[in-house]
Scaffold this motif. Structure first.
Motif, PDB file in Angstrom:
ATOM      1  N   ALA A  71      11.325  71.804  22.081  1.00 36.41           N
ATOM      2  CA  ALA A  71      11.584  72.808  21.072  1.00 36.41           C
ATOM      3  C   ALA A  71      10.877  72.458  19.948  1.00 36.41           C
ATOM      4  N   THR A  72       9.895  73.323  19.468  1.00 37.57           N
ATOM      5  CA  THR A  72       9.315  72.690  17.977  1.00 37.57           C
ATOM      6  C   THR A  72       9.436  73.790  17.031  1.00 37.57           C
ATOM      7  N   TRP A  73      10.152  74.836  17.289  1.00 32.98           N
ATOM      8  CA  TRP A  73      10.532  75.809  16.200  1.00 32.98           C
ATOM      9  C   TRP A  73      11.831  75.856  15.678  1.00 32.98           C
ATOM     10  N   PRO A  74      12.014  76.109  14.432  1.00 30.77           N
ATOM     11  CA  PRO A  74      13.394  75.888  13.640  1.00 30.77           C
ATOM     12  C   PRO A  74      14.549  76.744  14.444  1.00 30.77           C
ATOM     13  N   HIS A  75      14.218  78.011  14.871  1.00 32.52           N
ATOM     14  CA  HIS A  75      15.242  78.606  15.478  1.00 32.52           C
ATOM     15  C   HIS A  75      15.666  78.183  16.749  1.00 32.52           C
ATOM     16  N   GLU A  76      14.952  77.373  17.574  1.00 34.44           N
ATOM     17  CA  GLU A  76      15.240  76.846  18.513  1.00 34.44           C
ATOM     18  C   GLU A  76      16.411  75.721  18.444  1.00 34.44           C
ATOM     19  N   TYR A  77      16.631  75.283  17.320  1.00 33.02           N
ATOM     20  CA  TYR A  77      17.775  74.519  17.058  1.00 33.02           C
ATOM     21  C   TYR A  77      19.319  75.098  16.584  1.00 33.02           C
ATOM     22  N   ASP A  78      20.178  74.551  17.112  1.00 31.97           N
ATOM     23  CA  ASP A  78      21.707  75.010  16.716  1.00 31.97           C
ATOM     24  C   ASP A  78      22.106  74.468  15.537  1.00 31.97           C
ATOM     25  N   TYR A  79      21.928  73.246  15.263  1.00 28.98           N
ATOM     26  CA  TYR A  79      22.840  72.400  14.098  1.00 28.98           C
ATOM     27  C   TYR A  79      22.053  71.692  13.286  1.00 28.98           C
ATOM     28  N   TRP A  80      22.010  71.797  12.071  1.00 24.66           N
ATOM     29  CA  TRP A  80      21.136  70.887  10.978  1.00 24.66           C
ATOM     30  C   TRP A  80      21.970  69.973  10.119  1.00 24.66           C
ATOM     31  N   GLY A  81      21.225  68.910   9.904  1.00 23.21           N
ATOM     32  CA  GLY A  81      21.854  68.047   8.734  1.00 23.21           C
ATOM     33  C   GLY A  81      21.266  68.456   7.451  1.00 23.21           C
ATOM     34  N   GLN A  82      21.778  68.083   6.413  1.00 23.47           N
ATOM     35  CA  GLN A  82      21.557  68.339   5.102  1.00 23.47           C
ATOM     36  C   GLN A  82      20.266  68.080   4.563  1.00 23.47           C
ATOM     37  N   GLY A  83      19.524  67.237   4.929  1.00 26.77           N
ATOM     38  CA  GLY A  83      18.249  66.768   4.718  1.00 26.77           C
ATOM     39  C   GLY A  83      18.206  65.526   3.961  1.00 26.77           C
ATOM     40  N   THR A  84      17.149  64.734   3.969  1.00 26.88           N
ATOM     41  CA  THR A  84      17.030  63.668   2.860  1.00 26.88           C
ATOM     42  C   THR A  84      15.475  63.502   2.530  1.00 26.88           C
ATOM     43  N   GLN A  85      15.248  63.293   1.167  1.00 23.66           N
ATOM     44  CA  GLN A  85      13.926  63.305   0.438  1.00 23.66           C
ATOM     45  C   GLN A  85      13.120  62.010   0.641  1.00 23.66           C
ATOM     46  N   VAL A  86      11.876  62.509   1.167  1.00 25.14           N
ATOM     47  CA  VAL A  86      10.990  61.279   1.354  1.00 25.14           C
ATOM     48  C   VAL A  86       9.887  61.394   0.736  1.00 25.14           C
ATOM     49  N   THR A  87       9.453  60.596  -0.385  1.00 27.31           N
ATOM     50  CA  THR A  87       8.469  60.726  -1.376  1.00 27.31           C
ATOM     51  C   THR A  87       7.452  59.826  -1.219  1.00 27.31           C
ATOM     52  N   VAL A  88       6.234  60.062  -1.079  1.00 36.54           N
ATOM     53  CA  VAL A  88       5.074  59.072  -0.721  1.00 36.54           C
ATOM     54  C   VAL A  88       4.078  59.019  -1.963  1.00 36.54           C
ATOM     55  N   SER A  89       3.989  58.172  -2.782  1.00 34.75           N
ATOM     56  CA  SER A  89       3.020  58.205  -3.719  1.00 34.75           C
ATOM     57  C   SER A  89       1.900  57.418  -3.365  1.00 34.75           C
ATOM     58  N   SER A  90       0.858  57.938  -4.095  1.00 33.74           N
ATOM     59  CA  SER A  90      -0.600  57.596  -3.746  1.00 33.74           C
ATOM     60  C   SER A  90      -0.903  56.344  -4.684  1.00 33.74           C
TER      61      SER A  90
END
Length: 123
Positions: free
Chosen positions: A104-123
């Motif tokens: 399952a690679t599409w968001p609509h195929e997933y039922d429950y979601w977390g709130q998210g966590t930010q990842v920032t990669v600096s150059s």
């Protein structure tokens, strides 16, 4: 009520590593697989990786293959995403989600979601 809670995001330099975790809870939580998605500003949410709870089979987006590793701890109901060799283009909010589908690679195929966590990669 099913809850998915991500942790482990942060700021890292290019070439560095981060490990994200997702803790699943809820009295009736049951799913076939777990996935990680990410969403950068102005872009659509995209698939990163997925794993089957029972057998540990994994599936990755081409953009992270060889750099990211998804794993699970069935006893703790947690899924992790080890991210190595990070690039600035990996910068995004990362979400974990649960599904009863495989590959399952599409968001609509997933039922429950977390709130998210930010990842920032600096150059």
């Amino acid at each position: 009520q099913v809850q998915l809670v991500e942790s482990g995001g942060g700021l890292v330099q290019a070439g560095g590593s981060l490990r994200l975790s997702c803790a699943a809870s809820g009295g009736t939580f049951s799913s076939y697989a777990m996935g990680w998605f990410r969403q950068a500003p102005g872009k659509e949410r995209e698939f990163v990786a997925a794993i089957i709870w029972s057998r540990g089979y994994t599936y990755y987006a081409d953009s992270v293959k060889g750099r990211f590793t998804i794993s699970r701890d069935n006893a703790k109901n947690t899924v992790s995403l080890q991210m190595n060799s990070l690039k600035p283009e990996d910068t995004a909010v990362y979400y974990c989600a649960s599904t009863n589908l495989w590959v399952a690679t599409w968001p609509h195929e997933y039922d429950y979601w977390g709130q998210g966590t930010q990842v920032t990669v600096s150059s």
